[in-house]
Write a protein that holds these residues in place. Sequence first.
Motif, PDB file in Angstrom:
ATOM      1  N   VAL A  66       0.844  -1.187   0.000  1.00  0.00           N
ATOM      2  CA  VAL A  66       0.000   0.000   0.000  1.00  0.00           C
ATOM      3  C   VAL A  66       0.882   1.241   0.000  1.00  0.00           C
ATOM      4  CG1 VAL A  66      -1.808   1.239   1.266  1.00  0.00           C
ATOM      5  CG2 VAL A  66      -1.713  -1.256   1.354  1.00  0.00           C
ATOM      6  N   ARG A  67       0.512   2.209  -0.809  1.00  0.00           N
ATOM      7  CA  ARG A  67       1.174   3.513  -0.728  1.00  0.00           C
ATOM      8  C   ARG A  67       0.593   4.218   0.493  1.00  0.00           C
ATOM      9  NH1 ARG A  67       4.065   4.344  -5.079  1.00  0.00           N
ATOM     10  NH2 ARG A  67       3.514   3.223  -6.964  1.00  0.00           N
ATOM     11  N   GLY A  68       1.434   4.835   1.276  1.00  0.00           N
ATOM     12  CA  GLY A  68       0.940   5.529   2.457  1.00  0.00           C
ATOM     13  C   GLY A  68       0.610   4.572   3.587  1.00  0.00           C
ATOM     14  N   ASP A  69      -0.334   4.981   4.410  1.00  0.00           N
ATOM     15  CA  ASP A  69      -0.688   4.261   5.623  1.00  0.00           C
ATOM     16  C   ASP A  69      -1.558   3.044   5.306  1.00  0.00           C
ATOM     17  OD1 ASP A  69      -1.207   3.521   8.233  1.00  0.00           O
ATOM     18  OD2 ASP A  69      -2.555   5.204   8.630  1.00  0.00           O
ATOM     19  N   ALA A  70      -1.099   1.881   5.718  1.00  0.00           N
ATOM     20  CA  ALA A  70      -1.838   0.646   5.438  1.00  0.00           C
ATOM     21  C   ALA A  70      -2.973   0.415   6.415  1.00  0.00           C
ATOM     22  CB  ALA A  70      -0.886  -0.549   5.472  1.00  0.00           C
ATOM     23  N   SER A  71      -3.091   1.215   7.455  1.00  0.00           N
ATOM     24  CA  SER A  71      -4.143   0.991   8.447  1.00  0.00           C
ATOM     25  C   SER A  71      -5.538   1.237   7.874  1.00  0.00           C
ATOM     26  CB  SER A  71      -3.913   1.854   9.687  1.00  0.00           C
ATOM     27  OG  SER A  71      -4.029   3.224   9.370  1.00  0.00           O
ATOM     28  N   ARG A  72      -5.626   1.889   6.716  1.00  0.00           N
ATOM     29  CA  ARG A  72      -6.949   2.103   6.101  1.00  0.00           C
ATOM     30  C   ARG A  72      -7.535   0.806   5.554  1.00  0.00           C
ATOM     31  NH1 ARG A  72      -6.366   3.371   0.243  1.00  0.00           N
ATOM     32  NH2 ARG A  72      -4.172   3.056  -0.226  1.00  0.00           N
ATOM     33  N   LEU A  73      -6.703  -0.214   5.414  1.00  0.00           N
ATOM     34  CA  LEU A  73      -7.203  -1.518   4.972  1.00  0.00           C
ATOM     35  C   LEU A  73      -7.617  -2.313   6.207  1.00  0.00           C
ATOM     36  CD1 LEU A  73      -4.724  -2.658   2.186  1.00  0.00           C
ATOM     37  CD2 LEU A  73      -6.964  -1.640   1.937  1.00  0.00           C
ATOM     38  N   THR A  74      -8.896  -2.300   6.489  1.00  0.00           N
ATOM     39  CA  THR A  74      -9.425  -3.059   7.615  1.00  0.00           C
ATOM     40  C   THR A  74     -10.144  -4.284   7.087  1.00  0.00           C
ATOM     41  OG1 THR A  74     -11.529  -1.871   7.610  1.00  0.00           O
ATOM     42  CG2 THR A  74      -9.738  -0.922   8.935  1.00  0.00           C
ATOM     43  N   GLY A  75     -10.559  -5.153   7.985  1.00  0.00           N
ATOM     44  CA  GLY A  75     -11.221  -6.392   7.591  1.00  0.00           C
ATOM     45  C   GLY A  75     -12.495  -6.204   6.800  1.00  0.00           C
ATOM     46  N   THR A  76     -13.099  -5.012   6.870  1.00  0.00           N
ATOM     47  CA  THR A  76     -14.341  -4.758   6.143  1.00  0.00           C
ATOM     48  C   THR A  76     -14.127  -3.897   4.907  1.00  0.00           C
ATOM     49  OG1 THR A  76     -14.782  -2.832   7.522  1.00  0.00           O
ATOM     50  CG2 THR A  76     -15.714  -4.935   8.247  1.00  0.00           C
ATOM     51  N   SER A  77     -12.903  -3.529   4.625  1.00  0.00           N
ATOM     52  CA  SER A  77     -12.594  -2.651   3.503  1.00  0.00           C
ATOM     53  C   SER A  77     -12.868  -3.333   2.166  1.00  0.00           C
ATOM     54  CB  SER A  77     -11.120  -2.248   3.591  1.00  0.00           C
ATOM     55  OG  SER A  77     -10.645  -1.753   2.372  1.00  0.00           O
ATOM     56  N   ARG A  78     -13.543  -2.618   1.277  1.00  0.00           N
ATOM     57  CA  ARG A  78     -13.784  -3.151  -0.069  1.00  0.00           C
ATOM     58  C   ARG A  78     -12.472  -3.345  -0.807  1.00  0.00           C
ATOM     59  NH1 ARG A  78     -18.095   0.422  -3.056  1.00  0.00           N
ATOM     60  NH2 ARG A  78     -17.902  -1.255  -4.585  1.00  0.00           N
ATOM     61  N   LEU A  79     -11.524  -2.417  -0.611  1.00  0.00           N
ATOM     62  CA  LEU A  79     -10.228  -2.535  -1.267  1.00  0.00           C
ATOM     63  C   LEU A  79      -9.482  -3.771  -0.762  1.00  0.00           C
ATOM     64  CD1 LEU A  79      -8.110  -1.457  -3.208  1.00  0.00           C
ATOM     65  CD2 LEU A  79      -7.297   0.062  -1.376  1.00  0.00           C
ATOM     66  N   LEU A  80      -9.572  -4.068   0.520  1.00  0.00           N
ATOM     67  CA  LEU A  80      -8.929  -5.264   1.064  1.00  0.00           C
ATOM     68  C   LEU A  80      -9.529  -6.524   0.445  1.00  0.00           C
ATOM     69  CD1 LEU A  80      -6.867  -6.423   3.088  1.00  0.00           C
ATOM     70  CD2 LEU A  80      -8.726  -6.504   4.736  1.00  0.00           C
ATOM     71  N   ARG A  81     -10.840  -6.559   0.297  1.00  0.00           N
ATOM     72  CA  ARG A  81     -11.478  -7.723  -0.346  1.00  0.00           C
ATOM     73  C   ARG A  81     -11.032  -7.835  -1.798  1.00  0.00           C
ATOM     74  NH1 ARG A  81     -16.128  -5.727   2.345  1.00  0.00           N
ATOM     75  NH2 ARG A  81     -17.046  -5.155   0.356  1.00  0.00           N
ATOM     76  N   HIS A  82     -10.944  -6.699  -2.496  1.00  0.00           N
ATOM     77  CA  HIS A  82     -10.487  -6.679  -3.889  1.00  0.00           C
ATOM     78  C   HIS A  82      -9.074  -7.259  -3.985  1.00  0.00           C
ATOM     79  CE1 HIS A  82      -9.903  -4.899  -7.951  1.00  0.00           C
ATOM     80  NE2 HIS A  82      -8.679  -4.629  -7.527  1.00  0.00           N
TER      81      HIS A  82
END
Length: 145
Positions: A66-82
């Motif tokens: 991830v560019r920048g802070d990876a904490s925005r990817l949480t277990g419910t994040s659409r981007l994380l699922r993608h």
Amino acid sequence: MKPVYRARQVVNAVNLSTPLGLLLAATATRPEGRVRKGPDGLLVAGGYRLPVPIASAFTVGNVILVRGDASRLTGTSRLLRHEGRHSTQYAWCLGIVMIPLYGICAGASMLLCGDWASYNPFERRAGLADGGYDRRPLRPFLRRS
């Protein structure tokens, strides 16, 4: 962890895509971007700093960079699922062979519509909207034929 995610984790370790992702995380992220455990056997590293790929997040094996802070990817994040779906694609596409296949598909999509994701089957199967992409139409001269 569900057996399917454990299998994906093992396959991506054996096909060398996860070790490649860890190597990228070790060499191409800022020191504060250490690798942390994510859901479903995924690993997440923030602070990616190389100019390519241009995406805000991308996956190599079970490693999401991830560019920048990876904490925005949480277990419910659409981007994380993608990105998790891309991890599964690495398992099915014989690991690092996915990298040139993805590049070919991205180039074809760029020729078709001017966007590297809209007609890329890897991105479409991972969910364009979940990855933050809008689906673009074919170029005008291709729509007429």
